[in-house]
Design a protein around this motif. Structure first.
Motif, PDB file in Angstrom:
ATOM      1  N   GLU A 287       7.415 -46.786 -20.547  1.00 32.50           N
ATOM      2  CA  GLU A 287       6.966 -48.119 -20.637  1.00 32.50           C
ATOM      3  C   GLU A 287       8.094 -48.537 -21.545  1.00 32.50           C
ATOM      4  OE1 GLU A 287       3.134 -48.020 -22.636  1.00 32.50           O
ATOM      5  OE2 GLU A 287       2.061 -47.748 -20.623  1.00 32.50           O
ATOM      6  N   ASN A 288       8.489 -47.973 -22.571  1.00 32.74           N
ATOM      7  CA  ASN A 288       9.572 -48.659 -23.206  1.00 32.74           C
ATOM      8  C   ASN A 288      10.740 -48.711 -22.634  1.00 32.74           C
ATOM      9  OD1 ASN A 288       7.974 -49.021 -25.513  1.00 32.74           O
ATOM     10  ND2 ASN A 288       8.444 -47.158 -26.515  1.00 32.74           N
ATOM     11  N   ALA A 289      10.953 -47.680 -21.830  1.00 31.44           N
ATOM     12  CA  ALA A 289      12.376 -47.560 -20.989  1.00 31.44           C
ATOM     13  C   ALA A 289      12.242 -48.468 -19.445  1.00 31.44           C
ATOM     14  CB  ALA A 289      12.789 -46.408 -20.396  1.00 31.44           C
ATOM     15  N   GLY A 290      11.135 -48.994 -19.101  1.00 30.36           N
ATOM     16  CA  GLY A 290      11.066 -49.838 -18.236  1.00 30.36           C
ATOM     17  C   GLY A 290      10.926 -49.091 -16.900  1.00 30.36           C
ATOM     18  N   ILE A 291      10.511 -47.842 -16.665  1.00 27.50           N
ATOM     19  CA  ILE A 291      10.340 -47.201 -15.580  1.00 27.50           C
ATOM     20  C   ILE A 291       8.834 -46.550 -15.759  1.00 27.50           C
ATOM     21  CG2 ILE A 291      12.922 -46.368 -15.400  1.00 27.50           C
ATOM     22  CD1 ILE A 291      12.478 -44.058 -16.748  1.00 27.50           C
ATOM     23  N   THR A 292       8.449 -45.909 -14.576  1.00 28.81           N
ATOM     24  CA  THR A 292       7.328 -45.442 -14.497  1.00 28.81           C
ATOM     25  C   THR A 292       7.111 -43.869 -15.219  1.00 28.81           C
ATOM     26  OG1 THR A 292       7.491 -44.031 -12.236  1.00 28.81           O
ATOM     27  CG2 THR A 292       6.961 -46.382 -12.467  1.00 28.81           C
ATOM     28  N   PRO A 293       6.166 -43.443 -15.709  1.00 30.04           N
ATOM     29  CA  PRO A 293       6.215 -41.978 -16.298  1.00 30.04           C
ATOM     30  C   PRO A 293       6.388 -40.988 -15.428  1.00 30.04           C
ATOM     31  CG  PRO A 293       3.975 -43.035 -16.743  1.00 30.04           C
ATOM     32  CD  PRO A 293       4.854 -43.849 -15.828  1.00 30.04           C
ATOM     33  N   GLN A 295       8.814 -41.365 -12.985  1.00 27.18           N
ATOM     34  CA  GLN A 295      10.375 -41.444 -12.935  1.00 27.18           C
ATOM     35  C   GLN A 295      11.034 -40.845 -14.278  1.00 27.18           C
ATOM     36  OE1 GLN A 295      10.577 -45.639 -12.076  1.00 27.18           O
ATOM     37  NE2 GLN A 295      10.863 -45.280  -9.917  1.00 27.18           N
ATOM     38  N   LEU A 296      10.448 -41.099 -15.341  1.00 26.09           N
ATOM     39  CA  LEU A 296      10.746 -40.453 -16.571  1.00 26.09           C
ATOM     40  C   LEU A 296      10.856 -38.937 -16.354  1.00 26.09           C
ATOM     41  CD1 LEU A 296      11.550 -41.352 -19.712  1.00 26.09           C
ATOM     42  CD2 LEU A 296       9.356 -40.025 -20.015  1.00 26.09           C
ATOM     43  N   ALA A 297       9.655 -38.573 -15.958  1.00 23.23           N
ATOM     44  CA  ALA A 297       9.863 -36.764 -16.037  1.00 23.23           C
ATOM     45  C   ALA A 297      10.651 -36.441 -14.979  1.00 23.23           C
ATOM     46  CB  ALA A 297       8.136 -36.447 -15.410  1.00 23.23           C
ATOM     47  N   LEU A 298      10.945 -36.920 -13.733  1.00 24.75           N
ATOM     48  CA  LEU A 298      12.027 -36.642 -12.620  1.00 24.75           C
ATOM     49  C   LEU A 298      13.293 -36.945 -12.999  1.00 24.75           C
ATOM     50  CD1 LEU A 298      10.022 -37.796  -9.478  1.00 24.75           C
ATOM     51  CD2 LEU A 298      10.213 -35.667 -10.178  1.00 24.75           C
ATOM     52  N   ALA A 299      13.573 -37.975 -13.643  1.00 24.55           N
ATOM     53  CA  ALA A 299      15.060 -38.461 -14.262  1.00 24.55           C
ATOM     54  C   ALA A 299      15.265 -37.173 -15.244  1.00 24.55           C
ATOM     55  CB  ALA A 299      15.149 -39.671 -14.616  1.00 24.55           C
ATOM     56  N   TRP A 300      14.704 -36.798 -15.869  1.00 25.23           N
ATOM     57  CA  TRP A 300      14.651 -35.744 -16.985  1.00 25.23           C
ATOM     58  C   TRP A 300      15.107 -34.463 -16.263  1.00 25.23           C
ATOM     59  CZ3 TRP A 300      12.351 -31.218 -18.028  1.00 25.23           C
ATOM     60  CH2 TRP A 300      12.716 -30.526 -19.160  1.00 25.23           C
ATOM     61  N   ASN A 323       9.206 -41.829  -6.536  1.00 30.08           N
ATOM     62  CA  ASN A 323       9.835 -40.786  -6.977  1.00 30.08           C
ATOM     63  C   ASN A 323      11.550 -40.521  -6.450  1.00 30.08           C
ATOM     64  OD1 ASN A 323       7.445 -39.882  -7.881  1.00 30.08           O
ATOM     65  ND2 ASN A 323       6.769 -38.548  -6.331  1.00 30.08           N
ATOM     66  N   ILE A 324      11.632 -41.055  -5.279  1.00 31.20           N
ATOM     67  CA  ILE A 324      13.011 -40.834  -4.824  1.00 31.20           C
ATOM     68  C   ILE A 324      13.975 -41.736  -5.715  1.00 31.20           C
ATOM     69  CG2 ILE A 324      14.425 -41.356  -2.878  1.00 31.20           C
ATOM     70  CD1 ILE A 324      12.447 -40.509  -0.916  1.00 31.20           C
ATOM     71  N   ALA A 325      13.308 -42.820  -6.098  1.00 33.84           N
ATOM     72  CA  ALA A 325      14.053 -43.960  -6.812  1.00 33.84           C
ATOM     73  C   ALA A 325      14.484 -43.240  -8.235  1.00 33.84           C
ATOM     74  CB  ALA A 325      13.276 -45.308  -7.036  1.00 33.84           C
ATOM     75  N   ALA A 326      13.629 -42.270  -8.665  1.00 33.35           N
ATOM     76  CA  ALA A 326      13.995 -41.614  -9.995  1.00 33.35           C
ATOM     77  C   ALA A 326      15.340 -41.139 -10.169  1.00 33.35           C
ATOM     78  CB  ALA A 326      12.773 -40.721 -10.217  1.00 33.35           C
ATOM     79  N   PHE A 327      15.763 -40.434  -8.946  1.00 28.27           N
ATOM     80  CA  PHE A 327      16.986 -39.908  -9.166  1.00 28.27           C
ATOM     81  C   PHE A 327      18.152 -40.721  -9.295  1.00 28.27           C
ATOM     82  CE2 PHE A 327      13.945 -36.995  -7.755  1.00 28.27           C
ATOM     83  CZ  PHE A 327      14.098 -35.734  -8.127  1.00 28.27           C
ATOM     84  N   ASN A 334      18.832 -43.437 -26.481  1.00 26.90           N
ATOM     85  CA  ASN A 334      17.597 -43.692 -27.082  1.00 26.90           C
ATOM     86  C   ASN A 334      16.294 -43.108 -26.418  1.00 26.90           C
ATOM     87  OD1 ASN A 334      18.705 -45.037 -29.397  1.00 26.90           O
ATOM     88  ND2 ASN A 334      18.344 -47.156 -28.264  1.00 26.90           N
ATOM     89  N   THR A 335      16.130 -43.107 -25.216  1.00 25.26           N
ATOM     90  CA  THR A 335      15.332 -42.585 -24.394  1.00 25.26           C
ATOM     91  C   THR A 335      15.243 -41.013 -24.264  1.00 25.26           C
ATOM     92  OG1 THR A 335      15.079 -44.364 -22.604  1.00 25.26           O
ATOM     93  CG2 THR A 335      14.057 -42.434 -22.029  1.00 25.26           C
ATOM     94  N   PHE A 336      16.434 -40.513 -24.409  1.00 23.13           N
ATOM     95  CA  PHE A 336      16.591 -39.072 -24.408  1.00 23.13           C
ATOM     96  C   PHE A 336      16.098 -38.544 -25.528  1.00 23.13           C
ATOM     97  CE2 PHE A 336      19.643 -38.380 -20.892  1.00 23.13           C
ATOM     98  CZ  PHE A 336      18.982 -37.314 -20.332  1.00 23.13           C
ATOM     99  N   ASN A 337      16.445 -39.316 -26.944  1.00 25.04           N
ATOM    100  CA  ASN A 337      15.987 -38.804 -28.305  1.00 25.04           C
ATOM    101  C   ASN A 337      14.612 -38.992 -28.194  1.00 25.04           C
ATOM    102  OD1 ASN A 337      18.710 -38.389 -29.093  1.00 25.04           O
ATOM    103  ND2 ASN A 337      18.805 -40.684 -29.980  1.00 25.04           N
ATOM    104  N   ASP A 338      13.999 -40.011 -27.597  1.00 28.81           N
ATOM    105  CA  ASP A 338      12.533 -39.944 -27.799  1.00 28.81           C
ATOM    106  C   ASP A 338      11.919 -38.912 -26.993  1.00 28.81           C
ATOM    107  OD1 ASP A 338      12.616 -42.386 -29.093  1.00 28.81           O
ATOM    108  OD2 ASP A 338      12.341 -43.624 -27.686  1.00 28.81           O
ATOM    109  N   ILE A 339      12.371 -38.572 -25.919  1.00 32.02           N
ATOM    110  CA  ILE A 339      11.760 -37.585 -24.919  1.00 32.02           C
ATOM    111  C   ILE A 339      12.160 -36.140 -25.861  1.00 32.02           C
ATOM    112  CG2 ILE A 339      12.297 -36.002 -23.073  1.00 32.02           C
ATOM    113  CD1 ILE A 339      13.110 -38.667 -21.752  1.00 32.02           C
ATOM    114  N   ASN A 340      13.067 -35.999 -26.410  1.00 35.71           N
ATOM    115  CA  ASN A 340      13.295 -34.701 -27.032  1.00 35.71           C
ATOM    116  C   ASN A 340      12.435 -34.773 -28.358  1.00 35.71           C
ATOM    117  OD1 ASN A 340      15.603 -33.880 -25.529  1.00 35.71           O
ATOM    118  ND2 ASN A 340      17.204 -34.812 -26.854  1.00 35.71           N
ATOM    119  N   ASN A 341      12.155 -35.632 -29.226  1.00 37.88           N
ATOM    120  CA  ASN A 341      11.147 -35.351 -30.205  1.00 37.88           C
ATOM    121  C   ASN A 341       9.843 -35.042 -29.772  1.00 37.88           C
ATOM    122  OD1 ASN A 341      13.070 -36.312 -32.162  1.00 37.88           O
ATOM    123  ND2 ASN A 341      12.441 -38.445 -31.840  1.00 37.88           N
TER     124      ASN A 341
END
Length: 350
Positions: A287-293, A295-300, A323-327, A334-341
């Motif tokens: 939500e903070n990144a402006g994408i869907t959950p 898309q976050l998981a797939l982009a990661w 899902n295709i748009a996630a790629f 900042n998003t990566f840091n949040d994910i890593n935590n």
């Protein structure tokens, strides 16, 4: 769309691999045709299926996903050489598939011929062993008290692998398959097959697909390192953890028609408190990144070093488009840091 070489093969495959296991229960032929059209239009050239699909597997629908894909291929013969088709031979345990027997040279040959007929094609680009004959730490059995490696009869397993390779070599020599790969296997399984291929003069496996996601990263870094160093493509399946990472199962929700409303062969072993807690935090990060959950998981998943192509699936065109748009999404630092935590706190949510 980005493309990568599939392991030691010369095949160029898209970052996205279209998974098809819902076709035949949750999706109709018409749905599948629409998904194929959308995926191909986006540049996807990589399709994954299996003889045991659709899921949940059962005797009444066994083989239907391959039939649906075969119906599409029969109507689109000109497109066949432009797509990379993977399918899999089922392992032991399903009584209605060759009486639940293990994978052998003989059973592989029978299964392959039946898959070729259902798919309306003369060859399979990558033919995979769906799971090993031995019990392995997959499908919820990855915790220390779930499997016992001291019970493995190594000589028996090696003998079985040699026999399987005879079937693989015969299929390669006959032109029925172009390459072969593994699925749901371990570093020892990969190592054993690599050694046996050298001894038996059989081409090496070009890929392995294992479950991998923000909630289930047991292969990283050890198995993925082995794949990278041995030039074996690593293909994550269930990068959304059967839909959990979309957030749709939060607080016990069960949306109508969703996978978790269907009978599960292995049960809902992914529905664990740690996974739910991690997912809730990933939803907020998205939500903070402006994408869907999703898309976050797939982009990661796409950016994990060593991942060649990510197997995605959808039951609606809206989901597939999302899902295709996630790629095409680049996650910020900042998003990566949040994910890593969150990831470090929950490296295996289930």
């Amino acid at each position: 769309m980005k493309f990568n070489i599939l392991g030691s093969s010369s095949l160029k495959v898209s970052d996205i691999c279209l998974g098809t296991m819902t076709w035949g229960i949750q999706n109709t032929q018409q749905d599948a045709d629409a998904q194929m059209a959308m995926a191909l239009d986006a540049g996807v050239n990589f399709i994954d299926t299996a003889e045991m699909y659709p899921v949940p597997p059962n005797a009444d629908t066994y083989g239907d996903t391959e039939r649906i894909i075969g119906n599409w291929i029969a109507r689109n013969q000109d497109a066949r050489n432009n797509i990379v088709v993977m399918t899999k031979v089922a392992g032991a345990g399903l009584k209605y598939i060759r009486e639940g027997g293990p994978i052998t040279a003989s059973s592989l040959t029978t299964a392959l011929d039946e898959s070729l007929a259902r798919l309306h094609t003369d060859y399979i680009d990558v033919y995979q062993l769906h799971w090993p004959n031995r019990v392995t730490p997959h499908f919820g059995k990855h915790w220390p008290d779930s499997t016992d490696p001291t019970t493995i009869d190594r000589d028996k397993e090696i003998s079985g692998m040699r026999n399987i390779l005879k079937g693989i070599k015969a299929a390669l020599d006959a032109g029925k398959i172009r390459h072969w790969g593994l699925s749901d296997d371990t570093p020892w399984g990969i190592h054993a097959f690599l050694r046996l291929c050298a001894e038996e003069n059989v081409p090496l496996p070009v890929s392995i697909q294992n479950e991998f996601s923000l909630l289930h990263a047991k292969d990283w870094p050890y198995l993925i390192e082995m794949c990278q160093c041995e030039n074996i493509a690593y293909l994550p399946w269930s990068p959304l953890a059967t839909g959990m990472l979309s957030g749709k199962y939060h607080n016990g929700a069960r949306p109508e028609g969703s996978r978790w409303t269907l009978a599960q062969r292995m049960g809902l072993f992914r529905d664990q408190p740690a996974a739910q807690s991690a997912t809730e935090q990933y939803v907020h990060i998205a939500e903070n990144a402006g994408i869907t959950p999703s898309q976050l998981a797939l982009a990661w998943c796409q950016q994990v070093p060593g991942v060649t192509s990510t197997i995605i699936g959808a039951t609606t065109l809206k989901q597939l488009s999302e899902n295709i748009a996630a790629f095409d999404i680049t996650l910020s630092d900042n998003t990566f840091n949040d994910i890593n935590n969150v990831f470090k706190a929950y490296p295996m949510g289930f």
